[in-house]
Design an enzyme around this catalytic site. Structure first.
Site, mmCIF file in Angstrom:
data_model
loop_
_atom_site.group_PDB
_atom_site.id
_atom_site.type_symbol
_atom_site.label_atom_id
_atom_site.label_comp_id
_atom_site.label_asym_id
_atom_site.label_seq_id
_atom_site.Cartn_x
_atom_site.Cartn_y
_atom_site.Cartn_z
ATOM 1 N N CYS A 178 -21.726 6.950 5.691
ATOM 2 C CA CYS A 178 -22.394 7.993 4.917
ATOM 3 C C CYS A 178 -23.891 7.703 4.755
ATOM 4 C CB CYS A 178 -21.673 8.208 3.596
ATOM 5 S SG CYS A 178 -21.923 9.892 3.002
ATOM 6 N N GLU A 203 -12.949 4.940 4.850
ATOM 7 C CA GLU A 203 -12.215 3.974 4.009
ATOM 8 C C GLU A 203 -11.124 4.636 3.171
ATOM 9 O OE1 GLU A 203 -15.366 4.870 3.645
ATOM 10 O OE2 GLU A 203 -16.105 4.750 1.590
ATOM 11 N N HIS A 255 -16.327 9.259 5.032
ATOM 12 C CA HIS A 255 -15.850 8.006 4.419
ATOM 13 C C HIS A 255 -14.479 7.637 4.978
ATOM 14 C CE1 HIS A 255 -18.867 7.444 1.219
ATOM 15 N NE2 HIS A 255 -18.975 8.760 1.282
HETATM 16 N N1 GLN Z 1 -26.774 10.242 -0.869
HETATM 17 C C1 GLN Z 1 -26.351 10.713 0.414
HETATM 18 C C2 GLN Z 1 -25.999 12.183 0.395
HETATM 19 O O1 GLN Z 1 -25.735 12.735 -0.663
HETATM 20 C C3 GLN Z 1 -25.164 9.888 0.925
HETATM 21 C C4 GLN Z 1 -23.945 10.032 0.082
HETATM 22 C C5 GLN Z 1 -22.915 8.963 0.343
HETATM 23 O O2 GLN Z 1 -23.217 7.924 0.892
HETATM 24 N N2 GLN Z 1 -21.697 9.180 -0.081
HETATM 25 O O3 GLN Z 1 -25.975 12.818 1.423
#
Ligand code: GLN
Length: 559
Positions: A380, A508, A506
């Protein structure tokens, strides 16, 4: 069919592992052939934990349908096959929100709206909503008995027994039985008090799980049973174990699942725990160890990375590789001393995150991994920063940044999509939940997944800005996973590196101890290979260093 219900409460102190105990009992009962559902009731007023700081709350777990939930739902999904949705996590905020909306619509027909019966009815209807089509519903009440906030929940579960019939409900209370060193004794008083508190509310626990350091003697169990008004066979030890995946077996060995089946009067087969036992064998007897650096911001509270930590460990289990997690606070990383900081690591991971604190440290760590051929995995925010690093240091776009950190940036490599610009509220407005992704042929991503169409869970606001796709691709970055309409970048990789992959989602959240997520297992495997190569290099270096010495000493000996 009328489902059976198990209500799990906790006493004395928090952090006794109520979520794990619930998940483990769920695993055992599912293994005995029951179709189960698990609900977490959280007494805090936030509608969901999505707006909470991870330092406060730990990880925000995301379900397929895009609910931002308590991290205990992660345990439930890792231990069982229960299908969890936004209905499986209900907070005080959500209950009140729905009651107040009903009141505004005039649905209470002029009545005074009160905690009992309106709030408690709303809680009971939340329980019924997860009861369809299952044999057993487990309901975990967050917090500790005695908290003011949990009272409406406890009242609702007290009433519930009379709604569905006492033969269909049991209450399990997880409590602490501490060993007091000064007295050299185990103390049962905190448990007695905690059960008294429950009984004051009208709930008599049917089973007690006592967290202790070592097994409780029959005498102590009898004493607890007498003071807490239950039979000694219903008092079990929840002793500390070295690995969380040992909990189901530890509970089964004492007959907890058998007792539950007896109390609920359900006919089930004995659980088949072969897979669990094999897992424990693999965990207890690793053949290798790797050190993985997690470069993040929430390293003081590793609960913030709960699913990530588990997924990394899962990645090692089947290969019998023990994964040691090394947390690095990206704010404290010194660019000039990275080789020292990372001298013992076999792989670097940059996880998800929000806000601009510690960003440069993460970018430096990614650059270090890329230039030194160290296995790298970005998740992410980790993917967004891997793109920024590449744009700045390989493509010469020194100004490249994410709009999240610099609203006026000229090269907004990571930016908000039109849809996101419309939102004025922060709660539940990110791109959330499962989205499909198509993998490009002949890429690392395709090799890892062994398929072309995948679905993964998201939780972010910003996306890769397509205006820069070509520039990065020309310098060798591969966009190996895209949304089916090809508009959103989901996975990037860098083929001129042994293992450099990052994803916008994600992964995970979908890893299980017995079914590790493929990116995690390939990452762990490549960390082990990296370590092996380094060992060979060191050996070669050493033997080269030794060689001149031996030739020097030879003539001497001959003389
Ligand atoms: N802050 C970034 C976004 O909102 C990444 C978010 C995250 O890593 N879950 O796109």
């Amino acid at each position: 069919m009328q489902p059976k219900y198990i209500f799990m409460t906790g006493g004395v102190v928090s952090s006794l592992g109520k979520g794990l105990a619930t998940a483990s009992i769920g695993a055992l009962l599912e293994n005995r052939g029951l179709k189960i559902s698990i609900l977490k009731l959280d007494p805090y007023i936030n509608v969901d934990p999505g707006t909470m700081n991870p330092f406060q709350h730990g990880e925000v777990y995301v379900t397929d349908d895009g609910a931002e939930t308590d991290l205990d739902l992660g345990h439930y999904e890792r231990f069982t096959h229960a299908k969890l949705t936004r209905k499986n996590n209900v907070t005080t905020g959500k209950i009140y929100d729905s009651v107040i909306q009903k009141e505004r619509r005039g649905e209470y027909l002029g009545k005074t709206v009160q905690v009992i019966p309106h709030i408690t009815d709303e809680i009971k209807s939340a329980i019924l909503k997860v009861s369809k089509g299952v044999d057993l519903v487990m309901v975990e009440i967050g917090g500790t008995v005695g908290d003011i906030e949990s009272l409406p929940f406890l009242e609702a579960i007290r009433q519930f027994k009379y709604d569905v019939g006492s033969q269909n409900v049991i209450y399990i209370h997880l409590t602490l039985v501490p060993f007091i060193h000064a007295a050299g004794e185990i103390k049962t008083k905190p448990t007695q008090h905690s059960v008294q508190k429950l009984r004051e509310i009208g709930i008599q626990p049917d089973i007690l799980l006592c967290r202790t350091q070592s097994d409780l003697s029959q005498d102590i169990k009898s004493k607890i049973a007498m003071f807490c008004n239950l039979d000694p066979d219903s008092v079990f030890t929840a002793r500390d174990v070295s690995n969380i995946y040992e909990v189901p077996i530890a509970l089964h060995e004492q007959g907890v699942d058998e007792k539950i089946a007896e109390r609920l009067n359900i006919w089930t087969r004995q659980p088949d725990l072969v897979e669990w036992k094999q897992l424990i064998e693999n965990i207890r007897h690793p053949v290798k160890e790797v050190n993985i650096a997690i470069v993040g911001k929430y390293v003081e509270l590793t609960e913030s990375y709960k699913s990530l930590n588990e997924a990394l460990r899962h990645g090692g289990y089947a290969q019998r590789i023990q994964v040691n997690l090394k947390f690095f606070d990206s704010e404290k990383l010194n660019q000039k001393k990275l080789s020292k900081a990372f001298s013992e690591v076999d792989g670097i991971l940059v996880p998800g995150g929000f806000g601009d604190r510690g960003i440069q440290g993460k970018i430096d760590a990614i650059q270090y991994a890329r230039e030194n051929q160290i296995p790298f995995f970005g998740i992410c925010l980790g993917m967004q920063l891997a793109c920024v690093e590449f744009a700045r240091n390989v493509c010469g776009l020194a100004e490249a940044n994410s709009r999240e950190f610099d609203e006026t940036c000229q090269v907004s490599l990571i930016d908000l999509m039109e849809e996101q610009k419309k939102f004025t509220h922060k709660g539940a407005t990110m791109r959330l939940g499962a989205y499909p992704c198509t993998l490009e042929k002949n890429t690392l991503a395709q090799k890892v997944y062994q398929e072309r169409e995948i679905s993964e869970r998201h939780r972010h606001r910003y996306e890769f800005n397509n205006a820069y796709r070509e520039t990065l691709a020309e310098k060798g970055l591969v966009f190996s996973g895209l949304s089916p309409d090809k508009l959103l970048v989901e996975i990037i990789e860098y083929p001129s590196h042994p293992f450099f992959i990052a994803c916008q989602f994600h992964p995970e959240f979908k890893s299980r101890p017995m079914y590790p997520h493929p990116i995690f297992s390939h990452f762990v495997e490549s960390c082990a290979l990296f370590q092996q190569k380094n060992l060979w290099k060191d050996q070669k270096k050493n033997s080269k260093n030794e060689a001149p010495q031996s030739t020097q000493s030879e003539p001497k000996n001959k003389n």
